[in-house]
Design a protein around this motif. Structure first.
Motif, PDB file in Angstrom:
ATOM      1  N   ILE A   1       4.405 -16.615 -36.834  1.00  0.00           N
ATOM      2  CA  ILE A   1       3.991 -16.344 -35.448  1.00  0.00           C
ATOM      3  C   ILE A   1       3.245 -15.000 -35.383  1.00  0.00           C
ATOM      4  CG2 ILE A   1       6.104 -15.133 -34.701  1.00  0.00           C
ATOM      5  CD1 ILE A   1       5.899 -16.767 -32.049  1.00  0.00           C
TER       6      ILE A   1
ATOM      7  N   HIS B   1      -1.760 -17.933 -41.443  1.00  0.00           N
ATOM      8  CA  HIS B   1      -0.855 -18.581 -40.495  1.00  0.00           C
ATOM      9  C   HIS B   1      -0.831 -20.099 -40.684  1.00  0.00           C
ATOM     10  CE1 HIS B   1      -0.963 -20.956 -36.694  1.00  0.00           C
ATOM     11  NE2 HIS B   1       0.168 -20.338 -36.454  1.00  0.00           N
TER      12      HIS B   1
ATOM     13  N   ARG C   1       2.158 -23.137 -40.864  1.00  0.00           N
ATOM     14  CA  ARG C   1       2.294 -24.054 -39.730  1.00  0.00           C
ATOM     15  C   ARG C   1       2.082 -25.508 -40.187  1.00  0.00           C
ATOM     16  NH1 ARG C   1       1.741 -23.634 -33.535  1.00  0.00           N
ATOM     17  NH2 ARG C   1       1.246 -25.751 -32.999  1.00  0.00           N
TER      18      ARG C   1
ATOM     19  N   ALA D   1      13.503 -19.001 -32.556  1.00  0.00           N
ATOM     20  CA  ALA D   1      12.657 -19.584 -31.495  1.00  0.00           C
ATOM     21  C   ALA D   1      13.254 -20.904 -31.012  1.00  0.00           C
ATOM     22  CB  ALA D   1      11.245 -19.818 -32.015  1.00  0.00           C
TER      23      ALA D   1
ATOM     24  N   THR E   1      14.949 -19.635 -26.595  1.00  0.00           N
ATOM     25  CA  THR E   1      14.060 -19.960 -25.477  1.00  0.00           C
ATOM     26  C   THR E   1      14.637 -21.068 -24.579  1.00  0.00           C
ATOM     27  OG1 THR E   1      12.988 -21.316 -27.129  1.00  0.00           O
ATOM     28  CG2 THR E   1      11.847 -19.297 -26.493  1.00  0.00           C
TER      29      THR E   1
ATOM     30  N   ALA F   1       5.522 -12.899 -26.007  1.00  0.00           N
ATOM     31  CA  ALA F   1       4.988 -13.337 -27.306  1.00  0.00           C
ATOM     32  C   ALA F   1       3.483 -13.091 -27.380  1.00  0.00           C
ATOM     33  CB  ALA F   1       5.263 -14.824 -27.508  1.00  0.00           C
ATOM     34  N   PHE F   2       2.916 -12.562 -26.312  1.00  0.00           N
ATOM     35  CA  PHE F   2       1.458 -12.518 -26.209  1.00  0.00           C
ATOM     36  C   PHE F   2       0.885 -11.127 -26.425  1.00  0.00           C
ATOM     37  CE2 PHE F   2       2.267 -16.215 -23.144  1.00  0.00           C
ATOM     38  CZ  PHE F   2       2.103 -17.165 -24.146  1.00  0.00           C
TER      39      PHE F   2
ATOM     40  N   ARG G   1      -1.366  -8.784 -28.523  1.00  0.00           N
ATOM     41  CA  ARG G   1      -2.509  -9.036 -29.400  1.00  0.00           C
ATOM     42  C   ARG G   1      -3.346  -7.765 -29.559  1.00  0.00           C
ATOM     43  NH1 ARG G   1       0.039 -13.486 -29.508  1.00  0.00           N
ATOM     44  NH2 ARG G   1      -0.907 -15.541 -29.328  1.00  0.00           N
TER      45      ARG G   1
ATOM     46  N   ALA H   1       3.002 -21.662 -20.524  1.00  0.00           N
ATOM     47  CA  ALA H   1       4.383 -21.250 -20.840  1.00  0.00           C
ATOM     48  C   ALA H   1       4.747 -21.525 -22.300  1.00  0.00           C
ATOM     49  CB  ALA H   1       5.362 -21.949 -19.905  1.00  0.00           C
TER      50      ALA H   1
ATOM     51  N   HIS I   1      -1.387 -20.527 -31.945  1.00  0.00           N
ATOM     52  CA  HIS I   1       0.051 -20.238 -31.964  1.00  0.00           C
ATOM     53  C   HIS I   1       0.826 -21.030 -30.918  1.00  0.00           C
ATOM     54  CE1 HIS I   1      -0.086 -17.040 -34.932  1.00  0.00           C
ATOM     55  NE2 HIS I   1      -1.205 -16.639 -34.355  1.00  0.00           N
TER      56      HIS I   1
ATOM     57  N   CYS J   1       3.194 -23.223 -28.976  1.00  0.00           N
ATOM     58  CA  CYS J   1       4.560 -23.515 -29.444  1.00  0.00           C
ATOM     59  C   CYS J   1       4.646 -24.753 -30.343  1.00  0.00           C
ATOM     60  CB  CYS J   1       5.478 -23.693 -28.242  1.00  0.00           C
ATOM     61  SG  CYS J   1       7.175 -23.976 -28.723  1.00  0.00           S
TER      62      CYS J   1
HETATM   63  C1  HEM Z   1      11.606 -23.628 -23.391  1.00  0.00           C
HETATM   64  C2  HEM Z   1      11.492 -23.441 -24.669  1.00  0.00           C
HETATM   65  C3  HEM Z   1      10.373 -22.718 -25.375  1.00  0.00           C
HETATM   66  C4  HEM Z   1       9.433 -21.853 -24.883  1.00  0.00           C
HETATM   67  C5  HEM Z   1       9.258 -21.350 -23.468  1.00  0.00           C
HETATM   68  C6  HEM Z   1       8.592 -21.466 -26.012  1.00  0.00           C
HETATM   69  C7  HEM Z   1       7.502 -20.628 -25.911  1.00  0.00           C
HETATM   70  C8  HEM Z   1       6.643 -20.343 -26.964  1.00  0.00           C
HETATM   71  C9  HEM Z   1       5.418 -19.584 -26.833  1.00  0.00           C
HETATM   72  C10 HEM Z   1       4.887 -18.974 -25.545  1.00  0.00           C
HETATM   73  C11 HEM Z   1       4.838 -19.520 -28.063  1.00  0.00           C
HETATM   74  C12 HEM Z   1       3.489 -18.892 -28.405  1.00  0.00           C
HETATM   75  C13 HEM Z   1       3.597 -17.539 -29.014  1.00  0.00           C
HETATM   76  C14 HEM Z   1       2.260 -16.860 -29.272  1.00  0.00           C
HETATM   77  O1  HEM Z   1       1.208 -17.255 -28.782  1.00  0.00           O
HETATM   78  O2  HEM Z   1       2.284 -15.856 -29.994  1.00  0.00           O
HETATM   79  C15 HEM Z   1       5.729 -20.209 -28.985  1.00  0.00           C
HETATM   80  C16 HEM Z   1       5.522 -20.322 -30.344  1.00  0.00           C
HETATM   81  C17 HEM Z   1       6.432 -20.900 -31.205  1.00  0.00           C
HETATM   82  N1  HEM Z   1       7.556 -21.638 -30.866  1.00  0.00           N
HETATM   83 FE1  HEM Z   1       8.243 -21.957 -29.011  1.00  0.00          FE
HETATM   84  N2  HEM Z   1       9.054 -22.092 -27.148  1.00  0.00           N
HETATM   85  C18 HEM Z   1      10.138 -22.871 -26.799  1.00  0.00           C
HETATM   86  C19 HEM Z   1      10.877 -23.672 -27.637  1.00  0.00           C
HETATM   87  C20 HEM Z   1      10.734 -23.741 -29.000  1.00  0.00           C
HETATM   88  C21 HEM Z   1      11.535 -24.557 -29.867  1.00  0.00           C
HETATM   89  C22 HEM Z   1      12.648 -25.502 -29.442  1.00  0.00           C
HETATM   90  C23 HEM Z   1      11.104 -24.318 -31.140  1.00  0.00           C
HETATM   91  C24 HEM Z   1      11.656 -25.000 -32.362  1.00  0.00           C
HETATM   92  C25 HEM Z   1      11.740 -24.512 -33.524  1.00  0.00           C
HETATM   93  C26 HEM Z   1      10.013 -23.353 -31.057  1.00  0.00           C
HETATM   94  C27 HEM Z   1       9.295 -22.838 -32.125  1.00  0.00           C
HETATM   95  C28 HEM Z   1       8.158 -22.058 -32.013  1.00  0.00           C
HETATM   96  C29 HEM Z   1       7.389 -21.595 -33.162  1.00  0.00           C
HETATM   97  C30 HEM Z   1       7.714 -21.862 -34.628  1.00  0.00           C
HETATM   98  C31 HEM Z   1       6.312 -20.863 -32.656  1.00  0.00           C
HETATM   99  C32 HEM Z   1       5.214 -20.170 -33.449  1.00  0.00           C
HETATM  100  C33 HEM Z   1       4.023 -21.067 -33.583  1.00  0.00           C
HETATM  101  C34 HEM Z   1       2.856 -20.451 -34.344  1.00  0.00           C
HETATM  102  O3  HEM Z   1       2.755 -19.231 -34.442  1.00  0.00           O
HETATM  103  O4  HEM Z   1       2.054 -21.233 -34.855  1.00  0.00           O
HETATM  104  N3  HEM Z   1       9.824 -23.036 -29.737  1.00  0.00           N
HETATM  105  N4  HEM Z   1       6.803 -20.722 -28.275  1.00  0.00           N
END
Ligand code: HEM
Length: 415
Positions: free
Chosen positions: A98, A105, A109, A252, A256, A303-304, A306, A356, A362, A364
């Protein structure tokens, strides 16, 4: 005319405390002023805050924007002068994709995409549903709830559900939840000192290191076992990288959704007509989940963070190479240019365009899983406990204002 310099003199102090059901009032003012406005972080650094939806999407997909916090001059929310600590933080980042830019990256992924596909998550739905029924029944039947209600929707339902699901998916023993749940909360608490926050990171990493070492000797059935057999054994993944990936997925994957579930219940309790519609027609749940995500946008800026690596002209302003950029997800998701009457909660609005879950490379990885968990958990909860209600005044609830990811520390409920 181009306003290109970050104006420190007019910068607002950040972060601005949010309200339980909406953004701080300043967000609307800032959005009215410009799509990007200067703000001052607690570290003393002035950065650009992105306030509007279109610009948020634009910047989150712009290849001239980096998320790699190991870059020199990366705009941290809080700063420590402890060089040794900074170095150790950078070292602990292997596999934590992330925080990486393409193409590095994408390598990580890509190894995981099929694990979180719509098809794969569909196959998990019966298991998620059973977990939700078990937890709701346990809440109804437990001596604690029966004897001295209220139950705590966070401890009894919101936190265990995503924790159980992610443990099962990854192949992490649920018995160890105390360790990773408490350390995660310390890690993401804005009021935690950098040293304590780093200690929490290292404790989770050490725990996962042990799991990975055991899996390397004897891979189990979960995602960890598969990654060991298919990627570690082939040399595609180094040990530390696998530890970092598992760390990211575990943290993550539970924190969340654990925040989102109780907040969703609270939001629905405040909109009884729409809750009644949902109970009459379960087909409405997917749309409601999108609106809950938009309305709460719990990650907001967290998470934003940059940094621009090249100049980026935006409207009549320019983000200079080296400038910090914080996208305010909650401001973007309440932008009237993207969502008419944005402060109205409306399960029929078709809110899927929210940020959201982020946007761009990136976005989610676990969003299909999070959607399934929320949809199933909320439906099951109201099916089992139709007259579920808050056991305290909303104003008295312990909202987690000190945490970058918004939520409730506890939510007493009764029925
Ligand atoms: C309500 C639940 C969730 C919310 C609000 C949420 C929100 C987010 C957001 C906003 C990002 C983007 C971060 C960025 O741009 O830097 C993100 C990335 C990510 N989330 Fe979620 N998430 C949730 C649930 C989950 C779940 C259940 C997983 C399961 C493993 C997960 C795994 C990840 C991963 C691995 C990334 C990084 C992706 C990347 O960098 O390519 N998230 N999430």
């Amino acid at each position: 005319m181009t306003t290109s310099e970050l104006d420190t003199a007019t910068a607002r102090q950040f972060p601005i405390e949010r309200c339980p059901f909406g953004p701080p009032a300043e967000y609307a003012t800032m959005r009215g002023e410009a799509p990007i406005v200067p703000i001052r972080l607690p570290s003393g650094r002035t950065v650009w805050a992105v306030t509007r939806h279109a610009e948020a999407q634009k910047l989150l997909t712009d290849p001239r924007i980096s998320t790699d916090s190991s870059r020199e001059g990366f705009p941290r929310m809080t700063e420590t002068t402890d060089e040794d600590l900074n170095e150790r933080v950078a070292e602990a980042h292997a596999g934590f994709f992330i925080d990486m830019d393409p193409p590095e990256h994408d390598v990580f992924r890509r190894m995981l995409i099929s694990e979180f596909s719509v098809k794969r998550i569909r196959a998990m739905r019966p298991g998620i549903e059973k977990t939700a029924y078990d937890l709701a029944d346990a809440m109804l039947c437990s001596p604690r709830s029966a004897g001295d209600r209220p139950a705590d929707l966070v401890a009894d339902f919101g936190l265990p559900l995503p924790s159980l699901v992610i443990c099962q998916l990854l192949g992490v023993p649920y018995e160890d939840r105390e360790l990773f749940q408490t350390r995660t909360r310390q890690m993401v608490d804005f009021t935690t000192e950098p040293e304590a926050s780093f200690a929490a990171v290292m404790e989770i990493r050490a725990y996962i290191d042990g799991l990975v070492t055991r899996a390397e000797e004897n891979p189990g059935d979960g995602l960890l076992g598969r990654l060991v057999r298919e990627r570690r054994a082939t040399g595609e993944l180094a040990h530390d990288e696998l530890v970092g990936m598992m760390f990211l997925l575990l943290v993550a994957g539970h924190e969340t959704t654990a925040n989102m579930l109780p907040l969703s219940v609270l939001t629905l309790l405040r909109h009884p007509d729409q809750l009644a519609e949902l109970r009459a027609d379960p087909e409405l749940w997917p749309g409601a989940v999108e609106e809950l995500m938009r309305y709460q946008s719990i990650v907001d800026w967290a998470a934003f963070d940059r940094m621009a690596v090249e100049d980026i002209p935006l409207g009549d302003q320019t983000i200079r190479a080296g400038d910090g950029v914080y996208v305010l997800g909650l401001a973007a998701d309440r932008d009237e240019r993207a969502f008419p009457e944005p402060d109205v909660f409306d399960i029929h609005r078709g809110a899927r365009n929210h940020v959201a879950f982020g946007y761009g490379v990136h976005q989610c990885l676990g969003q299909n899983l999070a959607r399934a968990e929320l949809e199933i958990a909320l439906r099951v909860l109201y099916e089992r406990i139709p007259d579920l209600r808050a056991a305290a005044d909303v104003e008295d609830l312990p909202f987690r204002y000190g945490a970058p990811i918004f939520g409730l520390a506890a939510f007493p409920v009764t029925w």
